[in-house]
Design an enzyme around this catalytic site. Structure first.
Site, PDB file in Angstrom:
ATOM      1  N   ARG A  18       0.808  -1.217   0.000  1.00 35.21           N
ATOM      2  CA  ARG A  18       0.000   0.000   0.000  1.00 35.21           C
ATOM      3  C   ARG A  18       0.848   1.275   0.000  1.00 35.21           C
ATOM      4  O   ARG A  18       0.511   2.257  -0.649  1.00 35.21           O
ATOM      5  CB  ARG A  18      -0.910  -0.020   1.237  1.00 35.21           C
ATOM      6  N   TYR A  19       1.967   1.244   0.745  1.00 36.95           N
ATOM      7  CA  TYR A  19       2.759   2.462   0.922  1.00 36.95           C
ATOM      8  C   TYR A  19       4.064   2.451   0.131  1.00 36.95           C
ATOM      9  O   TYR A  19       4.988   3.200   0.442  1.00 36.95           O
ATOM     10  CB  TYR A  19       3.075   2.654   2.411  1.00 36.95           C
ATOM     11  N   HIS A 101      23.895 -19.764   2.162  1.00 33.27           N
ATOM     12  CA  HIS A 101      24.730 -18.785   2.861  1.00 33.27           C
ATOM     13  C   HIS A 101      24.835 -17.556   1.971  1.00 33.27           C
ATOM     14  O   HIS A 101      25.359 -17.632   0.857  1.00 33.27           O
ATOM     15  CB  HIS A 101      26.116 -19.351   3.153  1.00 33.27           C
ATOM     16  N   ASP A 102      24.327 -16.435   2.468  1.00 32.09           N
ATOM     17  CA  ASP A 102      24.221 -15.258   1.604  1.00 32.09           C
ATOM     18  C   ASP A 102      25.563 -14.678   1.188  1.00 32.09           C
ATOM     19  O   ASP A 102      25.770 -14.331   0.022  1.00 32.09           O
ATOM     20  CB  ASP A 102      23.349 -14.181   2.273  1.00 32.09           C
ATOM     21  N   THR A 139      36.072 -13.191   7.197  1.00 33.97           N
ATOM     22  CA  THR A 139      34.871 -13.844   7.684  1.00 33.97           C
ATOM     23  C   THR A 139      33.678 -13.079   7.125  1.00 33.97           C
ATOM     24  O   THR A 139      33.821 -11.918   6.704  1.00 33.97           O
ATOM     25  CB  THR A 139      34.832 -13.868   9.230  1.00 33.97           C
ATOM     26  N   SER A 140      32.530 -13.711   7.115  1.00 31.91           N
ATOM     27  CA  SER A 140      31.356 -13.061   6.527  1.00 31.91           C
ATOM     28  C   SER A 140      31.093 -11.695   7.149  1.00 31.91           C
ATOM     29  O   SER A 140      30.691 -10.742   6.475  1.00 31.91           O
ATOM     30  CB  SER A 140      30.114 -13.941   6.696  1.00 31.91           C
ATOM     31  N   HIS A 188      -2.247  21.570  31.534  1.00 30.62           N
ATOM     32  CA  HIS A 188      -3.179  20.620  32.154  1.00 30.62           C
ATOM     33  C   HIS A 188      -4.561  20.715  31.507  1.00 30.62           C
ATOM     34  O   HIS A 188      -5.584  20.418  32.136  1.00 30.62           O
ATOM     35  CB  HIS A 188      -3.283  20.858  33.665  1.00 30.62           C
ATOM     36  N   SER A 313     -15.602  10.728   5.554  1.00 32.92           N
ATOM     37  CA  SER A 313     -16.310   9.681   6.281  1.00 32.92           C
ATOM     38  C   SER A 313     -17.250   8.982   5.315  1.00 32.92           C
ATOM     39  O   SER A 313     -17.806   9.602   4.410  1.00 32.92           O
ATOM     40  CB  SER A 313     -17.107  10.284   7.446  1.00 32.92           C
ATOM     41  N   ARG A 353      30.394 -14.600  18.987  1.00 34.79           N
ATOM     42  CA  ARG A 353      29.473 -14.519  17.839  1.00 34.79           C
ATOM     43  C   ARG A 353      28.229 -15.344  18.078  1.00 34.79           C
ATOM     44  O   ARG A 353      28.304 -16.467  18.602  1.00 34.79           O
ATOM     45  CB  ARG A 353      30.163 -15.057  16.555  1.00 34.79           C
TER      46      ARG A 353
END
Length: 481
Positions: A18-19, A101-102, A139-140, A188, A313, A353
């Protein structure tokens, strides 16, 4: 019909459904393809630094057996992430379906592109034999932390900050335009010392500007130091290389980030927690603004400009609902909740990790997306309101009792100066004004009963609820400091 089988796929998240129009600018920075593109940039720049070394040392390779990359080879490598398109996204997804594994999938994706380098550069290029240089000693998380930092920085600086600044600019414009427009204050929920509409808008300008300044000065940290932050694999493979210096050079000089020398396997994400906390704080100020404006509209202080053809409305055609402020309010609540969760979760990891941060960081786009959606609604809402001066004046005219404050304070000052008959000023004014509706005549008659010096009496008699705004109009300028 099973909706999950409809093509193109139906978005589950409203930010992508939708957005989407309002939040799509974040896709270039915080989507999964954007992250993978940045991962490729990090991998490629690491390769180039390893192959070409430091400029001040003649661009000699860091590792033996490599020739410095030619300008064409460097351009070929840098074009890989820049040319990452819909076909590239498909190719990478196919690889990840096998690797599960990405980051490893990104490595293999680059390998394939190196294998094809001869087609563009000719048989003399060394790129096909440099596949071992991809992800060398990494490392990743060496790749991920740098990629996320650059993606987040781009999203914040290029998308979120300009949208937030647009709200501040609109509020500043309103503050300047209405700096002298008197308005009854409510403390207030009760009539209180009058202010000006401009000064009240300037309060938000000042509050928001402080937070945006903190966002602009946010540090984005990065590291590239191996599986547990020790450079162990680096030194095992090439013990004579100053890997600490190379790490600093890469993070600061190539990635444009602040170098973090001491980490576990992951960069500690403290900078992310700082950033998200600040943006969440900003969101709460914006939430306060949305609620305040909503109540000003309900009270009649602001009038809304109806949108031609719009429906307020389904059953009451007269209504012009403050939906943009309600939308902003709700989406800021979602955004702040996500940002607070990110800030809390990302600062912790079990020993060296765990993977809690991995899935958590994938929600950064949602957190900023809901905030961006709120900013868009606030921008539209603020553009479609204007002060209803008639209502504002009627409120002031109906509340002369607010002048009790200046009268009793002037009595205190007169008593301190030795003027007789100024005892119990607060109680005397309270007896006249508390719980009563009074008018100009009541105020003037009360002043006449006091033995004030003529100048003070004249000054108090000249006050009206509309003129009793103190230095409100000049305070508007303090947000410029």
């Amino acid at each position: 019909m099973n909706l999950s089988r409809v093509t193109p796929a139906i978005a589950l998240n409203p930010l992508d459904g939708r957005y989407r129009m309002q939040t799509s600018p974040l896709v270039d920075h915080l989507s999964e393809p954007a992250l993978n593109r940045e991962r490729m940039r990090v991998e490629v720049e690491w390769m180039i630094l390893l192959a070409n070394g430091y400029p001040d040392q003649g661009n000699q390779p860091i590792l033996p057996g490599i020739e410095p990359l030619t300008a064409d080879e460097q351009a070929y490598l840098r074009a890989i992430p820049e040319d990452f398109d819909d076909q590239g996204i498909e190719d990478l997804a196919e690889i990840e379906a096998r690797t599960h594994h990405d980051v490893k999938a990104v490595e293999y994706y680059l390998d394939r592109r190196l294998e094809k380098a001869e087609g563009s550069l000719g048989a003399g290029t060394q790129l096909p034999r440099l596949k071992a240089l991809v992800h060398f000693a990494c490392t990743s998380e060496d790749i991920n932390n740098l990629s996320y930092a650059r993606c987040i920085r781009g999203a914040v600086e290029q998308v979120w900050l300009p949208a937030a600044q647009a709200i501040v600019d609109r509020l500043a414009e309103m503050a300047t335009t209405h700096r002298g427009l008197p308005m009854l204050a409510l403390t207030h929920g009760q009539p209180a010392t009058p202010t000006t509409l401009g000064k009240e808008m300037a309060v938000y300008v000042h509050r928001l500007s402080r937070q945006l300044d903190r966002v602009r000065h946010q540090e984005y940290l990065g590291k590239i130091n191996g599986a547990t932050g020790t450079f162990g694999a680096h030194l095992a493979a090439a013990p004579d290389v100053d890997w600490v210096r190379l790490s600093r050079e890469f993070v600061t000089g190539r990635m444009g980030l602040v170098w973090n020398p001491l980490t576990t396997q992951i960069e500690s994400h403290d900078w992310q927690a700082e950033l998200y906390s600040t943006i969440s704080h900003t969101g709460r100020i914006l939430h306060n603004l949305a609620v305040d404006v909503w109540m000003y509209i309900s009270r009649g202080v602001f009038a809304q400009e109806p949108v031609k053809g719009a429906t307020g409305s389904s059953t009451m055609p007269h209504k012009v609902n403050p939906i943009r402020f309600e939308n902003a309010e709700a989406n800021l609540e979602i955004s702040c909740a996500l940002l607070d969760t990110l800030a809390a979760t990302l600062t912790e990891t079990r020993w060296q990790r765990d993977l809690t941060d991995s899935t958590t960081q994938r929600n950064i786009g949602s957190a900023l997306g809901y905030s961006l959606l709120a900013l868009d609604n606030l921008k539209g809402g603020l553009a479609a309101i204007h002060p209803n001066t008639q209502v504002m004046q009627e409120e002031l005219d109906n509340n002369w009792e607010v002048l009790g404050e200046p009268i009793q304070t002037a009595m205190r000052a007169a008593g301190l100066a030795g003027r007789a008959g100024m005892e119990d000023p607060y109680e005397r004014v309270k007896e006249l004004m508390r719980g009563h509706r009074i008018g100009r005549g009541d105020v003037e008659r009360f002043i006449d009963t006091l033995d004030l010096d003529p100048e003070t009496a004249r000054r108090l008699k000249s006050l009206t609820p509309s003129s009793y705004t103190g230095a409100a109009d000049t305070l508007v300028d303090f947000d410029r400091d």
